[in-house]
Write an enzyme that holds these catalytic residues in place. Structure first.
Site, short mmCIF file in Angstrom:
data_model
loop_
_atom_site.label_atom_id
_atom_site.label_comp_id
_atom_site.label_asym_id
_atom_site.label_seq_id
_atom_site.Cartn_x
_atom_site.Cartn_y
_atom_site.Cartn_z
N ASP A 7 -5.88 5.64 0.80
CA ASP A 7 -6.49 6.95 0.59
C ASP A 7 -7.91 6.70 0.08
OD1 ASP A 7 -6.17 6.18 -2.04
OD2 ASP A 7 -4.98 7.93 -2.64
N THR A 66 -3.26 3.68 -7.69
CA THR A 66 -2.33 2.89 -8.49
C THR A 66 -1.46 1.96 -7.65
OG1 THR A 66 -0.65 4.60 -8.27
CG2 THR A 66 -2.10 4.75 -10.20
N HIS A 97 11.74 -13.77 -2.74
CA HIS A 97 13.03 -13.19 -3.09
C HIS A 97 13.34 -11.90 -2.36
CE1 HIS A 97 13.56 -15.39 -7.24
NE2 HIS A 97 13.20 -16.21 -6.26
N HIS A 132 19.19 -14.69 -1.43
CA HIS A 132 18.27 -13.54 -1.41
C HIS A 132 18.44 -12.72 -0.13
CE1 HIS A 132 16.46 -15.06 -5.00
NE2 HIS A 132 16.17 -16.22 -4.42
C1 RB5 Z 1 -5.50 9.75 -6.11
O1 RB5 Z 1 -6.19 10.38 -7.13
C2 RB5 Z 1 -4.30 8.99 -6.65
O2 RB5 Z 1 -3.37 9.87 -7.20
C3 RB5 Z 1 -3.66 8.15 -5.57
O3 RB5 Z 1 -4.60 7.27 -5.07
C4 RB5 Z 1 -2.51 7.26 -5.98
O4 RB5 Z 1 -2.82 6.54 -7.14
C5 RB5 Z 1 -1.19 7.88 -6.04
O5 RB5 Z 1 -0.17 7.21 -6.28
#
Ligand code: RB5
Length: 145
Positions: A7, A66, A97, A132
């Site tokens: 994204d 994230t 694994h 595994h």
């Molecule tokens: C975008 O602001 C953020 O929420 C997205 O990139 C991501 O981290 C969602 O899991």
């Protein structure tokens, strides 16, 4: 063939990962996004994960802020084993694994120098198999995915 997607929050790293893949002589397909404009990670993550699920692509590298959202999206696809990795050890073990076929990364949480090593490790470490394999098989048989 590596499926790439991000994204807006992972766009910068997605573009930089291409140079790593070029250096490893690995082909890739970019499923978007194509700019840093705000967008929704499921749209891009779904397209790339579906390509891994169908076998059109062998591995995927999905990046958001994230890495969590991309991981959630990817793991909804049959045959996909996505692992959010923020260290080289996690990338190595995700391959050895878990036979992970999709790597997810959080651009806002993991430094670029570490990401370089994570990507290289993920793409060069083999699955150990053995006990595994039984466990990985259960992931799919128990969930139907
Ligand atoms: C975008 O602001 C953020 O929420 C997205 O990139 C991501 O981290 C969602 O899991």
């Amino acid at each position: 063939m590596i499926a790439l997607a991000s994204d807006h929050a992972g766009f910068e790293y997605k573009e930089r990962v291409k140079a790593i893949l070029d250096g490893m002589n690995l082909p890739y397909r970019d499923f978007g996004t194509s700019s840093g404009d705000s967008t929704d990670y499921p749209d891009w993550g779904h397209a790339a994960a579906q390509a891994v699920s169908t076998g059109d692509c062998d591995r995927g590298i999905l990046i958001c802020g994230t890495g969590i959202g991309m991981s959630m999206v990817a793991n909804k696809h049959k045959g996909v084993r996505a692992a959010l990795c923020d260290s080289v050890s996690a990338a190595r073990l995700a391959r050895q694994h878990n036979n992970a076929n999709v790597l997810t990364i959080g651009e806002r949480l993991t430094g670029w120098e570490c990401v370089v090593d994570i990507v290289k490790t993920f793409l060069s470490t083999p699955f150990e198999g053995g006990r595994h394999r039984r466990r990985v098989d259960k992931v799919h048989s128990l969930t139907g995915l």
